[in-house]
Design a protein around this motif. Sequence first.
Motif, PDB file in Angstrom:
ATOM      1  N   THR A  82       0.842  -1.182   0.000  1.00 44.50           N
ATOM      2  CA  THR A  82       0.000   0.000   0.000  1.00 44.50           C
ATOM      3  C   THR A  82       0.885   1.244   0.000  1.00 44.50           C
ATOM      4  O   THR A  82       1.888   1.308   0.709  1.00 44.50           O
ATOM      5  CB  THR A  82      -0.958   0.020   1.207  1.00 44.50           C
ATOM      6  OG1 THR A  82      -1.775   1.196   1.152  1.00 44.50           O
ATOM      7  CG2 THR A  82      -0.209  -0.009   2.529  1.00 44.50           C
ATOM      8  N   THR A  83       0.525   2.209  -0.830  1.00 43.11           N
ATOM      9  CA  THR A  83       1.347   3.407  -0.946  1.00 43.11           C
ATOM     10  C   THR A  83       0.500   4.576  -1.412  1.00 43.11           C
ATOM     11  O   THR A  83      -0.713   4.446  -1.618  1.00 43.11           O
ATOM     12  CB  THR A  83       2.525   3.166  -1.919  1.00 43.11           C
ATOM     13  OG1 THR A  83       3.420   4.286  -1.855  1.00 43.11           O
ATOM     14  CG2 THR A  83       2.051   2.983  -3.347  1.00 43.11           C
ATOM     15  N   ILE A  84       1.138   5.707  -1.582  1.00 45.19           N
ATOM     16  CA  ILE A  84       0.444   6.920  -1.999  1.00 45.19           C
ATOM     17  C   ILE A  84       0.669   7.164  -3.487  1.00 45.19           C
ATOM     18  O   ILE A  84       1.606   6.636  -4.092  1.00 45.19           O
ATOM     19  CB  ILE A  84       0.904   8.133  -1.175  1.00 45.19           C
ATOM     20  CG1 ILE A  84       2.428   8.308  -1.257  1.00 45.19           C
ATOM     21  CG2 ILE A  84       0.455   7.995   0.262  1.00 45.19           C
ATOM     22  CD1 ILE A  84       2.964   9.500  -0.496  1.00 45.19           C
ATOM     23  N   ASP A  85      -0.175   7.971  -4.069  1.00 46.35           N
ATOM     24  CA  ASP A  85      -0.182   8.215  -5.510  1.00 46.35           C
ATOM     25  C   ASP A  85       1.172   8.676  -6.034  1.00 46.35           C
ATOM     26  O   ASP A  85       1.620   8.255  -7.104  1.00 46.35           O
ATOM     27  CB  ASP A  85      -1.250   9.277  -5.813  1.00 46.35           C
ATOM     28  CG  ASP A  85      -1.663   9.278  -7.268  1.00 46.35           C
ATOM     29  OD1 ASP A  85      -1.444   8.264  -7.945  1.00 46.35           O
ATOM     30  OD2 ASP A  85      -2.203  10.295  -7.724  1.00 46.35           O
TER      31      ASP A  85
ATOM     32  N   ILE B 202      -2.922   1.885  -4.332  1.00 43.64           N
ATOM     33  CA  ILE B 202      -2.507   3.292  -4.290  1.00 43.64           C
ATOM     34  C   ILE B 202      -3.653   4.143  -3.761  1.00 43.64           C
ATOM     35  O   ILE B 202      -4.707   4.251  -4.385  1.00 43.64           O
ATOM     36  CB  ILE B 202      -2.059   3.784  -5.673  1.00 43.64           C
ATOM     37  CG1 ILE B 202      -0.799   3.026  -6.112  1.00 43.64           C
ATOM     38  CG2 ILE B 202      -1.803   5.282  -5.659  1.00 43.64           C
ATOM     39  CD1 ILE B 202      -0.265   3.440  -7.459  1.00 43.64           C
ATOM     40  N   SER B 203      -3.431   4.726  -2.608  1.00 43.12           N
ATOM     41  CA  SER B 203      -4.426   5.597  -1.993  1.00 43.12           C
ATOM     42  C   SER B 203      -3.793   6.299  -0.812  1.00 43.12           C
ATOM     43  O   SER B 203      -3.082   5.685  -0.019  1.00 43.12           O
ATOM     44  CB  SER B 203      -5.639   4.791  -1.520  1.00 43.12           C
ATOM     45  OG  SER B 203      -6.497   5.604  -0.743  1.00 43.12           O
ATOM     46  N   ASP B 204      -4.047   7.588  -0.685  1.00 44.42           N
ATOM     47  CA  ASP B 204      -3.503   8.313   0.466  1.00 44.42           C
ATOM     48  C   ASP B 204      -4.153   7.865   1.765  1.00 44.42           C
ATOM     49  O   ASP B 204      -3.580   8.025   2.837  1.00 44.42           O
ATOM     50  CB  ASP B 204      -3.695   9.831   0.276  1.00 44.42           C
ATOM     51  CG  ASP B 204      -2.712  10.386  -0.722  1.00 44.42           C
ATOM     52  OD1 ASP B 204      -1.701  10.955  -0.298  1.00 44.42           O
ATOM     53  OD2 ASP B 204      -2.942  10.229  -1.929  1.00 44.42           O
TER      54      ASP B 204
ATOM     55  N   GLY C 109      -4.619   4.723   2.449  1.00 45.04           N
ATOM     56  CA  GLY C 109      -4.331   3.353   2.063  1.00 45.04           C
ATOM     57  C   GLY C 109      -4.771   2.268   3.023  1.00 45.04           C
ATOM     58  O   GLY C 109      -5.320   2.510   4.090  1.00 45.04           O
TER      59      GLY C 109
ATOM     60  N   GLY D 102       5.162   5.220   2.526  1.00 45.04           N
ATOM     61  CA  GLY D 102       4.469   6.475   2.741  1.00 45.04           C
ATOM     62  C   GLY D 102       5.336   7.539   3.361  1.00 45.04           C
ATOM     63  O   GLY D 102       6.518   7.324   3.633  1.00 45.04           O
TER      64      GLY D 102
ATOM     65  N   LEU E 106      -8.742  14.419   0.494  1.00 43.12           N
ATOM     66  CA  LEU E 106      -7.403  14.855   0.895  1.00 43.12           C
ATOM     67  C   LEU E 106      -7.318  16.352   1.191  1.00 43.12           C
ATOM     68  O   LEU E 106      -6.272  16.835   1.606  1.00 43.12           O
ATOM     69  CB  LEU E 106      -6.389  14.486  -0.193  1.00 43.12           C
ATOM     70  CG  LEU E 106      -6.271  12.993  -0.497  1.00 43.12           C
ATOM     71  CD1 LEU E 106      -5.179  12.748  -1.525  1.00 43.12           C
ATOM     72  CD2 LEU E 106      -5.974  12.213   0.772  1.00 43.12           C
TER      73      LEU E 106
ATOM     74  N   SER F 268      -6.090  16.948   4.628  1.00 42.63           N
ATOM     75  CA  SER F 268      -4.771  16.439   5.018  1.00 42.63           C
ATOM     76  C   SER F 268      -3.836  17.594   5.357  1.00 42.63           C
ATOM     77  O   SER F 268      -4.186  18.774   5.201  1.00 42.63           O
ATOM     78  CB  SER F 268      -4.173  15.617   3.868  1.00 42.63           C
ATOM     79  OG  SER F 268      -3.877  16.454   2.756  1.00 42.63           O
TER      80      SER F 268
ATOM     81  N   ARG G 296      -2.747  12.748  -7.227  1.00 40.69           N
ATOM     82  CA  ARG G 296      -1.494  13.481  -7.353  1.00 40.69           C
ATOM     83  C   ARG G 296      -0.981  13.449  -8.780  1.00 40.69           C
ATOM     84  O   ARG G 296      -0.471  14.434  -9.307  1.00 40.69           O
ATOM     85  CB  ARG G 296      -0.461  12.877  -6.394  1.00 40.69           C
ATOM     86  CG  ARG G 296       0.937  13.454  -6.524  1.00 40.69           C
ATOM     87  CD  ARG G 296       0.993  14.931  -6.184  1.00 40.69           C
ATOM     88  NE  ARG G 296       0.622  15.187  -4.806  1.00 40.69           N
ATOM     89  CZ  ARG G 296       0.399  16.409  -4.312  1.00 40.69           C
ATOM     90  NH1 ARG G 296       0.472  17.465  -5.109  1.00 40.69           N
ATOM     91  NH2 ARG G 296       0.080  16.575  -3.036  1.00 40.69           N
TER      92      ARG G 296
END
Length: 283
Positions: A95-98, A124-126, A128, A141, A184, A187, A209
């Motif tokens: 799992t990670t960010i865009d 992929i998701s902020d 996640g 992340g 987001l 955030s 992103r």
Amino acid sequence: MLASLDDLRYLEAFERLGSATAAGRDLGVAASTVYRRIAALEQAVGFVCLERSRGITTAGRELAALARSTGATLAGIARRARERREEVRGTITVTTIDGFGPLLVAPIAALAAAFPLLRVDVHISDAGLSLRKGQAEIGLGLLSNPPNTLVGRKLFPVHFGVYGTRALAAEPEHARWLVLGAPLHTSWLGQWEREHVPTDRVAFATPSRRLLVDLTAAGVGLNLMPARLAAEHPELVELKQFRAATAALTRPAWILTHPDLRKDARVSVVMKVLAKHLAQADG
């Protein structure tokens, strides 16, 4: 000094089978080739291994024994490597960010080539998947301090800046902005945008992103983005007047997993490959 271990095979076969003819038959070459390769070996090591009238010398027998030992050792190494390769099978979820998307191409390609029985699912998701809930095995992340319930390593610092095309950067007071959309917008990066971007200057909002970067490169507006992503687009320039305001946004990138998974062959291999390639990408 030996230029190659290959010549040792000819000496070992001669010593084991007793003649160049038998050795050649075993290796699939002519007897003359056996003699020629042993002669090349003698030149490399600097002593006689085979005397035509008396056979293998004492030094030659010692070297043949070394060849057998070396061959067995190499075979063992190859077997263990093959076994480890076969251990790395099944599916593993990352799992990670865009923003990490472009950096994952090289390590995933390397994993696919080296471990044909392994499948890597990247979410992929902020917001996640949760490592702590077991929804993913590995997480990538941006975190100031990772939770003490997870283990891993710090990779590199991610710096942020405001970027735009040269045309927009020349007249920033007239440029519109591209910002993070729901969910987001709440955030820490969304908070920065709310504090620094006039509401009436926002042209577009999205949680993607990658889409923000592409639209910024297309000249749609200014955007707060990671410097590493901006570097992929030579048409973008940083608006340095925002550097002081964006300095506090710097966060370290982390690769993390659950302590119970550290010795899992899949997790260990994937984390090592990801960390290696991401460190190289950071340059």
